[in-house]
Design a protein around this motif. Structure first.
Motif: not given
Length: 330
Positions: A1-7, A122-126, A128-137
């Motif tokens: 899953m891709k990182a979220l956008v802030p909006d 990094d497993p922590f980042f992975v 967050c991203r896979e759970s749809g909770r990494a937000v890329n600013f």
């Protein structure tokens, strides 16, 4: 899953949805702070912020202590919010503790790790991203910045025209913090309005720019009387201290350099970055003077700069410069 956008986060907030954890990362620090402020405002009532909002730093609070606090139930509120800054500074073993918490987070707590960067493997980042909770600013392109400005303008209660937005971006630059600051000023001056070029030109931040256009216009037309009147208006806006005087001189010098470029090459890269209004102004002014007159003007500006920097009275130097440039060149 891709990182979220802030909006995405802002939309979730409006619908009343918030996840138990997020990773905010990327170089746009101002945008991160803007979203965090909105989360604080919507998630935790002011009356209980002292009990349910914590801002922690990785160099001050251990990972174990962060999680102890995350497991604390809220007080007189349905949610707690914990913001952990400089998360990238936590060690691998610390991040493993965070990973274990993600398996069974406390639903009443929202924990947001804020990081300047994130390693893609990094497993922590992975996680967050896979759970749809990494937000890329991430840094925005010019086109993305225009969209960002329009959304922020709507949030401030104004609508900004495309031409006015493009002008604002070109004059202020790509800093989201500076752009937002100018939008706030315009919204305060023209609340609940549609913002076009006239409103932008009327704002305090840009009155200097258009007064400089007027000053150069009068100088190019050899109209010393109106040129001096315009210069005095600039003194009223900027002041007469050496820093202000050098600022005025610098703006005049920049405008003349742009005119030189427009006269030599209307498609110059530096001109293409400017709004159409400014390009047209440079081309029109360039038709009034020959290249040797432009070279003479830049030489006199250089001399004036030297006089001001060595202690001469700046306003008198600028007045003399204007009179010099309004005289026909023999």
């Amino acid at each position: 899953m891709k990182a979220l956008v802030p909006d995405n986060i802002l939309l979730s907030l409006k619908s009343g949805t918030i996840e138990p954890f997020y990773l905010f990362y990327g170089p746009e620090e101002f945008w991160i702070e803007l979203v965090l402020d909105e989360i604080k405002r919507r998630l935790i009532p002011d009356s209980v912020k002292d009990f349910n909002l914590e801002i922690l730093y990785s160099d001050e609070v251990t990972a174990a202590e962060v999680l102890n606090r995350a497991r604390t139930v809220p007080f007189m509120s349905p949610r707690r919010l914990i913001i952990v800054r400089r998360a990238e500074q936590y060690s691998k073993s610390d991040r493993e503790l965070f990973l274990s918490y993600m398996d069974k987070p406390l639903e009443s707590t929202c924990i947001i790790w804020v990081s300047g960067a994130a390693e893609s493997k990094d497993p922590f980042f992975v996680r967050c991203r896979e759970s749809g909770r990494a937000v890329n600013f991430k840094k925005l392109t010019q086109g993305q910045a225009f969209g960002w400005m329009h959304k922020r303008a709507e949030e401030l209660g104004i609508r900004i025209d495309s031409e006015a937005g493009a002008f604002l971006y070109q004059m202020v630059g790509s800093s989201l913090g500076d752009l937002y600051s100018e939008l706030e000023k315009v919204s305060a001056r023209f609340p609940q309005s549609r913002i076009g070029m006239e409103q932008i030109k009327d704002s305090a931040a840009f009155s200097r720019l258009f007064t400089v256009f007027d000053l150069v216009d009068h100088v190019f037309r050899k109209d010393a009387l109106h040129a001096l009147e315009t210069l005095h208006r600039l003194f009223e806006i900027q002041g007469r201290d050496p820093t202000a005087i050098l600022g005025i001189l610098g703006m005049v010098a920049r405008q003349i350099r742009l005119i030189c470029r427009a006269k030599k090459n209307k498609e110059a890269a530096e001109l293409r970055k400017l709004p159409p209004y400014v390009i047209e102004k440079c081309i029109t002014q360039g038709k009034l003077w020959e290249e040797k007159e432009l070279g003479y003007a830049l030489s006199r500006i250089y001399d004036a700069d030297g006089l001001i920097r060595t202690g001469s009275q700046g306003d008198l130097v600028l007045e003399h410069l204007v009179v010099q440039l309004c005289r026909p060149l023999n």
